[in-house]
Design a protein around this motif. Structure first.
Motif, PDB file in Angstrom:
ATOM      1  N   SER A   9       0.819  -1.210   0.000  1.00  0.00           N
ATOM      2  CA  SER A   9       0.000   0.000   0.000  1.00  0.00           C
ATOM      3  C   SER A   9       0.854   1.262   0.000  1.00  0.00           C
ATOM      4  N   ALA A  10       2.019   1.211   0.651  1.00  0.00           N
ATOM      5  CA  ALA A  10       2.901   2.374   0.655  1.00  0.00           C
ATOM      6  C   ALA A  10       3.387   2.679  -0.758  1.00  0.00           C
ATOM      7  N   PHE A  11       3.730   1.614  -1.504  1.00  0.00           N
ATOM      8  CA  PHE A  11       4.149   1.827  -2.885  1.00  0.00           C
ATOM      9  C   PHE A  11       3.001   2.380  -3.721  1.00  0.00           C
ATOM     10  N   ARG A  12       1.799   1.847  -3.526  1.00  0.00           N
ATOM     11  CA  ARG A  12       0.649   2.324  -4.304  1.00  0.00           C
ATOM     12  C   ARG A  12       0.359   3.790  -4.029  1.00  0.00           C
ATOM     13  N   ASP A  13       0.540   4.193  -2.773  1.00  0.00           N
ATOM     14  CA  ASP A  13       0.354   5.607  -2.447  1.00  0.00           C
ATOM     15  C   ASP A  13       1.393   6.475  -3.142  1.00  0.00           C
ATOM     16  N   ARG A  14       2.647   6.005  -3.170  1.00  0.00           N
ATOM     17  CA  ARG A  14       3.700   6.767  -3.847  1.00  0.00           C
ATOM     18  C   ARG A  14       3.451   6.809  -5.352  1.00  0.00           C
ATOM     19  N   LEU A  15       2.963   5.702  -5.907  1.00  0.00           N
ATOM     20  CA  LEU A  15       2.637   5.686  -7.337  1.00  0.00           C
ATOM     21  C   LEU A  15       1.535   6.691  -7.642  1.00  0.00           C
ATOM     22  N   ALA A  16       0.539   6.756  -6.770  1.00  0.00           N
ATOM     23  CA  ALA A  16      -0.527   7.742  -6.959  1.00  0.00           C
ATOM     24  C   ALA A  16       0.038   9.158  -6.911  1.00  0.00           C
ATOM     25  N   TRP A  21       1.352  14.158  -9.587  1.00  0.00           N
ATOM     26  CA  TRP A  21       2.327  15.238  -9.739  1.00  0.00           C
ATOM     27  C   TRP A  21       3.024  15.251 -11.098  1.00  0.00           C
ATOM     28  N   ARG A  22       2.618  14.364 -12.007  1.00  0.00           N
ATOM     29  CA  ARG A  22       3.126  14.464 -13.374  1.00  0.00           C
ATOM     30  C   ARG A  22       2.487  15.672 -14.025  1.00  0.00           C
ATOM     31  N   ARG A  23       3.290  16.630 -14.412  1.00  0.00           N
ATOM     32  CA  ARG A  23       2.772  17.872 -14.968  1.00  0.00           C
ATOM     33  C   ARG A  23       3.311  18.084 -16.376  1.00  0.00           C
ATOM     34  N   ASP A  24       2.559  18.857 -17.166  1.00  0.00           N
ATOM     35  CA  ASP A  24       3.008  19.279 -18.490  1.00  0.00           C
ATOM     36  C   ASP A  24       3.790  20.581 -18.281  1.00  0.00           C
ATOM     37  N   ALA A  36      23.048  10.172 -17.617  1.00  0.00           N
ATOM     38  CA  ALA A  36      22.678   8.843 -17.131  1.00  0.00           C
ATOM     39  C   ALA A  36      21.191   8.781 -16.783  1.00  0.00           C
ATOM     40  N   VAL A  37      20.675   9.862 -16.206  1.00  0.00           N
ATOM     41  CA  VAL A  37      19.251   9.915 -15.863  1.00  0.00           C
ATOM     42  C   VAL A  37      18.404   9.910 -17.130  1.00  0.00           C
ATOM     43  N   LEU A  38      18.794  10.702 -18.115  1.00  0.00           N
ATOM     44  CA  LEU A  38      18.046  10.733 -19.372  1.00  0.00           C
ATOM     45  C   LEU A  38      17.969   9.348 -19.998  1.00  0.00           C
ATOM     46  N   ALA A 146       8.755   8.370 -15.667  1.00  0.00           N
ATOM     47  CA  ALA A 146      10.135   8.120 -15.220  1.00  0.00           C
ATOM     48  C   ALA A 146      10.872   9.432 -14.999  1.00  0.00           C
ATOM     49  N   ALA A 147      10.676  10.382 -15.913  1.00  0.00           N
ATOM     50  CA  ALA A 147      11.333  11.683 -15.767  1.00  0.00           C
ATOM     51  C   ALA A 147      10.851  12.387 -14.504  1.00  0.00           C
ATOM     52  N   ARG A 148       9.549  12.330 -14.246  1.00  0.00           N
ATOM     53  CA  ARG A 148       9.014  12.975 -13.042  1.00  0.00           C
ATOM     54  C   ARG A 148       9.602  12.342 -11.787  1.00  0.00           C
ATOM     55  N   ALA A 149       9.784  11.022 -11.810  1.00  0.00           N
ATOM     56  CA  ALA A 149      10.362  10.336 -10.653  1.00  0.00           C
ATOM     57  C   ALA A 149      11.796  10.779 -10.396  1.00  0.00           C
TER      58      ALA A 149
END
Length: 213
Positions: A9-16, A21-24, A36-38, A146-149
């Motif tokens: 559930s902790a992971f699911r909350d973080r995924l939510a 928070w994924r923004r344009d 390396a991140v790219l 992935a970029a947002r993370a």
């Protein structure tokens, strides 16, 4: 057989949180993006689902100043035409919106669909050939998350002329432009989308999008 990971559930909350928070993003800082991140984000994007495992997405990094300038010119033409199509009350609001970060973003990625790929042997697209392009969209969304993370911002610019952008980037004839992405560190963070914040369009209630038959 490898045991699958357990998503608690902790992971699911973080995924939510990640999805919320994924923004344009349209406003970028000038600092460079870690290579390396790219590449990690691009690798994760390549794992997205694709029809028949065709993997038709092609990412083109646009670094050449002249090619970038051609994209900016295309946006400027399209943006002016779009502005003229709206009624006066909408024109004022439209003019205030920041709809691209082409000049500020350190990284430009043009994302194409290779519509002549032989991978997948045509599975799943005889009746719906558009599934190839939809498959590219899943790769774009995977890259975006992935970029947002990694605390990067991504802006999807669609106010462009696909034919002119494709010609400027000199890619194979069978490639079709699906997305043009600006990538970099965001200047600011907001929980709400810019178009909501500035009164262009409110969120539609999620329950209204599900129909029962």
């Amino acid at each position: 057989m490898t045991s699958p990971p357990v998503f608690d559930s902790a992971f699911r909350d973080r995924l939510a949180d990640l999805i919320v928070w994924r923004r344009d993003v349209r406003r970028f800082r000038a600092e460079p993006v870690d290579e390396a991140v790219l590449h990690r984000c691009l690798k994760l994007a390549s794992l997205g689902p694709s029809v028949g495992n065709s993997q038709p997405g092609r990412f083109v990094r646009v670094s050449d100043p002249e090619r970038r300038a051609a994209v900016v010119e295309s946006f400027s033409r399209c943006n002016a035409a779009a502005l003229a199509c709206y009624a006066e009350e909408r024109q004022t609001l439209y003019a205030r919106l920041k709809l691209e970060g082409l000049r500020e973003a350190p990284i430009h990625l043009a994302v194409f669909c290779d519509e002549e790929t032989e991978a997948g042997f045509g599975l799943g697209r005889a009746t719906m050939p558009e599934m190839l392009r939809y498959s590219v969209v899943t790769a774009v969304h995977g890259f975006w998350l992935a970029a947002r993370a990694h605390n990067l911002g991504v802006g999807w610019v669609s106010i462009l002329e696909p034919e002119r952008v494709t010609a400027a980037l000199d890619v194979p004839p069978a490639w079709r432009l699906v997305a043009y992405l600006c990538v970099g560190h965001p200047v600011e963070e907001h929980a709400d989308p810019e178009l909501v914040r500035h009164g262009w369009q409110a969120r539609v209630a999620a329950q209204s999008l599900l129909l029962e038959r």
